[in-house]
Design a protein around this motif. Structure first.
Motif, PDB file in Angstrom:
ATOM      1  N   UNK A 315       0.810  -1.219   0.000  1.00  0.00           N
ATOM      2  CA  UNK A 315       0.000   0.000   0.000  1.00  0.00           C
ATOM      3  C   UNK A 315       0.845   1.272   0.000  1.00  0.00           C
ATOM      4  N   UNK A 316       2.060   1.196   0.555  1.00  0.00           N
ATOM      5  CA  UNK A 316       2.900   2.407   0.580  1.00  0.00           C
ATOM      6  C   UNK A 316       3.264   2.787  -0.852  1.00  0.00           C
ATOM      7  N   UNK A 317       3.643   1.774  -1.643  1.00  0.00           N
ATOM      8  CA  UNK A 317       3.975   2.047  -3.046  1.00  0.00           C
ATOM      9  C   UNK A 317       2.707   2.516  -3.771  1.00  0.00           C
ATOM     10  N   UNK A 324       1.828  10.510  -7.187  1.00  0.00           N
ATOM     11  CA  UNK A 324       2.516  10.868  -8.438  1.00  0.00           C
ATOM     12  C   UNK A 324       1.499  11.135  -9.546  1.00  0.00           C
ATOM     13  N   UNK A 325       0.458  10.309  -9.599  1.00  0.00           N
ATOM     14  CA  UNK A 325      -0.574  10.513 -10.630  1.00  0.00           C
ATOM     15  C   UNK A 325      -1.300  11.841 -10.388  1.00  0.00           C
ATOM     16  N   UNK A 374       6.725   7.098 -16.778  1.00  0.00           N
ATOM     17  CA  UNK A 374       7.109   6.366 -15.563  1.00  0.00           C
ATOM     18  C   UNK A 374       7.068   7.254 -14.325  1.00  0.00           C
ATOM     19  N   UNK A 375       6.670   6.678 -13.190  1.00  0.00           N
ATOM     20  CA  UNK A 375       6.662   7.423 -11.923  1.00  0.00           C
ATOM     21  C   UNK A 375       7.707   6.799 -10.999  1.00  0.00           C
ATOM     22  N   UNK A 376       8.593   7.640 -10.506  1.00  0.00           N
ATOM     23  CA  UNK A 376       9.667   7.139  -9.648  1.00  0.00           C
ATOM     24  C   UNK A 376       9.145   6.998  -8.215  1.00  0.00           C
ATOM     25  N   UNK A 377       8.957   5.759  -7.765  1.00  0.00           N
ATOM     26  CA  UNK A 377       8.461   5.508  -6.403  1.00  0.00           C
ATOM     27  C   UNK A 377       9.471   4.613  -5.705  1.00  0.00           C
ATOM     28  N   UNK A 382       7.737   3.078 -11.938  1.00  0.00           N
ATOM     29  CA  UNK A 382       6.534   2.277 -12.152  1.00  0.00           C
ATOM     30  C   UNK A 382       5.699   2.899 -13.265  1.00  0.00           C
ATOM     31  N   UNK A 383       5.072   2.041 -14.031  1.00  0.00           N
ATOM     32  CA  UNK A 383       4.260   2.518 -15.152  1.00  0.00           C
ATOM     33  C   UNK A 383       2.796   2.179 -14.901  1.00  0.00           C
ATOM     34  N   UNK A 384       1.944   3.163 -15.090  1.00  0.00           N
ATOM     35  CA  UNK A 384       0.504   2.908 -14.968  1.00  0.00           C
ATOM     36  C   UNK A 384      -0.201   3.539 -16.167  1.00  0.00           C
TER      37      UNK A 384
END
Ligand SMILES: Nc1nc2c(ncn2[C@@H]2O[C@H](COP(=O)(O)O[C@H]3[C@@H](O)[C@H](n4cnc5c(=O)[nH]c(N)nc54)O[C@@H]3COP(=O)(O)O)[C@@H](O)[C@H]2O)c(=O)[nH]1
Length: 700
Positions: A315-317, A324-325, A374-377, A382-384
């Motif tokens: 859940x943290x990620x 980020x979104x 991409x979102x840096x987490x 990560x890609x959504x």
């Protein structure tokens, strides 16, 4: 009223003194004391209106002795009494605080009583007037509220210590200054434009109530939130004599109230406006658009497969992705638009006062693009992707409720069409939504009335033509609409979780069928049933399956569960555990639709599968399409190296069968051999035991 009069003398010294009071007929309470200390002792427990000290004897050694007595009796008035010739001696005591001298000569009797009576009255009146005033002053100096008094011109004539601190003006600095200088008040940037509350109270001659949002500008220029009220002051004749303003610091309360309001209207994770604030803004925007003839749009945005991120990465990620979104979305829209998080992975954008239709399409594309980078987490990229549903005012709907409903319907359509896309609302979609609702209601009835049946599609050994088992496929003979295909209701059953009771029914019906076939001599026919994610996610899933197997008494190996890759990837660690328990109990497991999802060798090796089913889309024209041929060949090779049995789905012609046979595929199913059949039809098939294989025929 009884008036205690203490007489500091011996009765025998002045017998006529008592008589002079008795003769008045008034209710005097007289007590005699021998010496000053007896009076002081008595006053510790009682009170008196007057003390009369007889000059007949010397009661005090000197003036200091009298002053000690005077201090000890506190504020009780002292009257000296004696013969006329003692008057001058008594004057010394009067100079030390005694209130006066009363002659005890018989001729002065009446005057003497009158002096006592006046003294008592004067002190009672004084006490009445001075008590409250003194108390008021002490109170004003002690309270934490600021109090400033002003004369009829509005110039300060009183300021209490709390007001000195709050305004930064001392008593001496403030005295005589206009109230506007000492206590400038700013309400909504009106400083210098609005009359001061004190001036208003003087003008209106009435109380001026609390002013919301008032800010006091202190002498050093700093600002304090205050609440205040001002009132005029009148004398006993009703003449205006000034005004008073009472105020206190409400900075903490106001800051807390602002914080509470903010929290009630914003999402705690992304700080975006929440559902409540969005609804309010949308209502306002619709009213404005209606009034000025404008149009507006709303976009429902839902992340694709977000649950997978949450389940697999934690859940943290998941929260990090949402933040980020939210940032990406904020950068994609204007400040005048409202971007809101509705909850979970749902966002919504309000585009008010639009000028041109195609603005919206551009914004939708921009949003999809912004989300898909991409979102840096936690140092990982990560890609959504997201799906968007859009509805317009007034062309799609003229009220808030329908606008939201239509955007939601369009979003659903975008998801159905394959995600990572935007979809405008279209009128026909409503019919689909309506149909979904009707199907849902009918499904509930179908579950309770057990309206479902199973059809079975035989599975065939591709080298021998022997029947190796069957796949159970759900059918819904609707009492009004006839046979409804699973493609029309399985998705709805999954969305509404109705698939859970339906899935349980399927497993029980399949097991009962295995038992019936056993009774007909068809031993241990292997039946495969399809399992959805919602079923597998139940904590009691394995126990339920094992209970049905026990209840029906079928061998566990006769039941095969078919799961798709997407089902498994939703929560790989937990699904691995579930599958291991099922496998350990003796059930066989098949991975369905292989090749359409992740198709990762890495996780395939971690899961206890027995069978890989190649999706029918790869079998289509496999003999002529090089791309499909390559995929099928690769899957067959993978199956071989992992020692998994590979089943090809949807074989429709002998060319497809030929390709599969020559590439070593062991098993298959499809219309070439048989469509899904009813219980009676498939039993005939099973009793026959095999099908004739075209390719085999060619060989003969
Ligand atoms: N969770 C559950 N899902 C179920 C259940 N019963 C069915 N389903 C799922 O519904 C989808 C559609 O099923 P259906 O319409 O029954 O279609 C199946 C076959 O009839 C069809 N098929 C088989 N051979 C051929 C062929 O040669 N050509 C062709 N065009 N179609 C063919 O394929 C469907 C079986 O697919 P699969 O499950 O992937 O093996 C479908 O997704 C079912 O899974 C249920 O009880 N629970």
């Amino acid at each position: 009223m009884t008036t205690p009069v203490f007489i500091l003398c011996e009765t025998r010294e002045n017998p006529s003194f008592v008589e002079q009071f008795a003769d008045t007929g008034e209710d005097w309470l007289i007590k005699f004391f021998e010496n000053p200390s007896a009076v002081v002792g008595h006053l510790k427990k009682h009170s008196a209106d007057v003390i009369i000290v007889s000059m007949a004897r010397r009661r005090f050694k000197d003036d200091a002795g009298f002053i000690r007595f005077y201090d000890a009796v506190s504020f009780t008035p002292i009257l000296m009494s004696g013969r006329e010739q003692q008057r001058s001696a008594a004057e010394a005591f009067v100079a030390c605080g005694a209130q006066g001298f009363s002659s005890s000569d018989p001729k002065d009797r009446v005057a003497g009583v009158q002096i006592v009576r006046d003294l008592v009255l004067r002190f009672r009146l004084h006490g009445k007037m001075e008590g409250p005033a003194a108390r008021a002053e002490v109170t004003l100096n002690a309270i934490s509220d600021g109090v400033i008094g002003a004369d009829t011109e509005g110039n300060v004539d009183f300021i209490n210590p709390a007001a000195e601190v709050l305004t930064g003006w001392s008593k001496s600095q403030a005295s005589g200054q206009p109230i506007e200088n000492v206590m400038p008040i700013d309400i909504d940037n009106s400083l210098g434009y609005e009359p001061h509350p004190v001036q208003l109270a003087l003008q209106k001659r009435s109380v001026v109530g609390l002013s919301a949002g008032a800010v006091l500008v202190k002498r050093d220029g700093s600002r304090v939130d205050i609440e205040d009220s001002a009132a005029p002051i009148f004398d006993y004749r009703g003449n205006l004599t000034g005004a008073v303003i009472v105020f206190h610091d409400v900075s903490a309360e106001r800051a807390m109230r602002l914080k509470m309001t903010y929290l009630a209207h914003h999402d705690h994770l992304t700080q975006l406006p929440n559902r409540v604030l969005f609804q309010d803004r949308l209502e306002q925007a619709v009213r404005a658009a209606r009034r000025y003839g404008q149009y507006l749009a709303i976009m429902f945005i839902d992340l694709d497969n977000f649950k997978h991120i949450n389940d697999s990465l934690g859940h943290t990620v998941g929260d990090g992705v949402l933040v980020a979104v939210a940032d990406a979305l904020t950068r994609s829209v204007r400040a005048s638009d409202t971007l809101s998080r509705q909850g979970g992975d749902e966002f919504v954008v309000l585009l008010p006062a639009l000028q041109e239709d195609n603005d919206v399409e551009t914004i939708a594309m921009k949003i999809l693009q912004a989300i898909s980078v991409g979102h840096l987490i936690n140092e990982k990229t990560l890609y959504v992707s997201a799906s968007i549903g859009i509805s317009f005012f007034p062309s799609d709907a003229v009220n808030v409720e329908d606008l939201i409903k239509h955007a939601d319907t369009a979003l659903y359509d975008a998801k159905e069409k394959g995600r990572n896309r935007y979809q405008f609302f279209l009128p026909g979609m409503n019919d689909d939504a309506m149909e979904r609702q009707l199907i849902e209601a009918d499904l509930r009835r179908a579950i309770s009335l057990e309206q479902f049946i199973l059809h079975y599609q035989p599975k065939v050994d591709l080298s021998s033509g022997l029947i190796t088992g069957v796949e159970a496929l759900l059918r819904w003979p609707h009492p009004l609409h006839g046979m409804i295909a699973p493609s029309r209701f399985i998705g709805i059953a999954e969305d509404t979780k109705l698939i859970i009771p339906i899935g349980e029914w399927v497993v029980r019906a399949a097991c009962q069928q295995i038992k019936r076939w056993g009774e007909q001599g068809l031993n241990n026919v292997c039946v495969a049933v399809n399992v959805s994610i919602a079923e597998l996610s139940q904590t009691c899933y394995v126990d339920n399956i094992l209970a049905i197997i026990e209840e029906t008494g079928v061998p566990p190996a006769a039941l095969q569960l078919e799961l798709t890759e997407s089902v498994l990837m939703s929560d790989l660690p937990s699904n691995r555990q579930v599958l291991s328990r099922l496998k350990a109990a003796g059930l066989s497991l098949a991975m369905d639709d292989f090749g359409t999802g992740y198709s990762s060798l890495a996780y395939l090796t971690q899961l206890p599968f027995d069978v890989l089913k190649i999706d029918q889309s790869f079998i289509r024209d496999v003999s002529s399409r090089a791309d499909n041929a390559a995929v099928v060949a690769a899957i067959l090779a993978m199956g071989k190296s992992l020692k998994l049995r590979v089943v090809a789905e949807g074989i429709e012609n002998s060319l497809e069968l030929g390709f599969l046979q020559s590439n070593g595929c062991q098993e298959g199913q499809g219309y070439l051999f048989s469509k899904p059949l009813s219980e009676t039809q498939v039993t005939t098939f099973l009793l026959a035991g095999s099908v004739a294989l075209p390719a085999m025929l060619e060989c003969h």
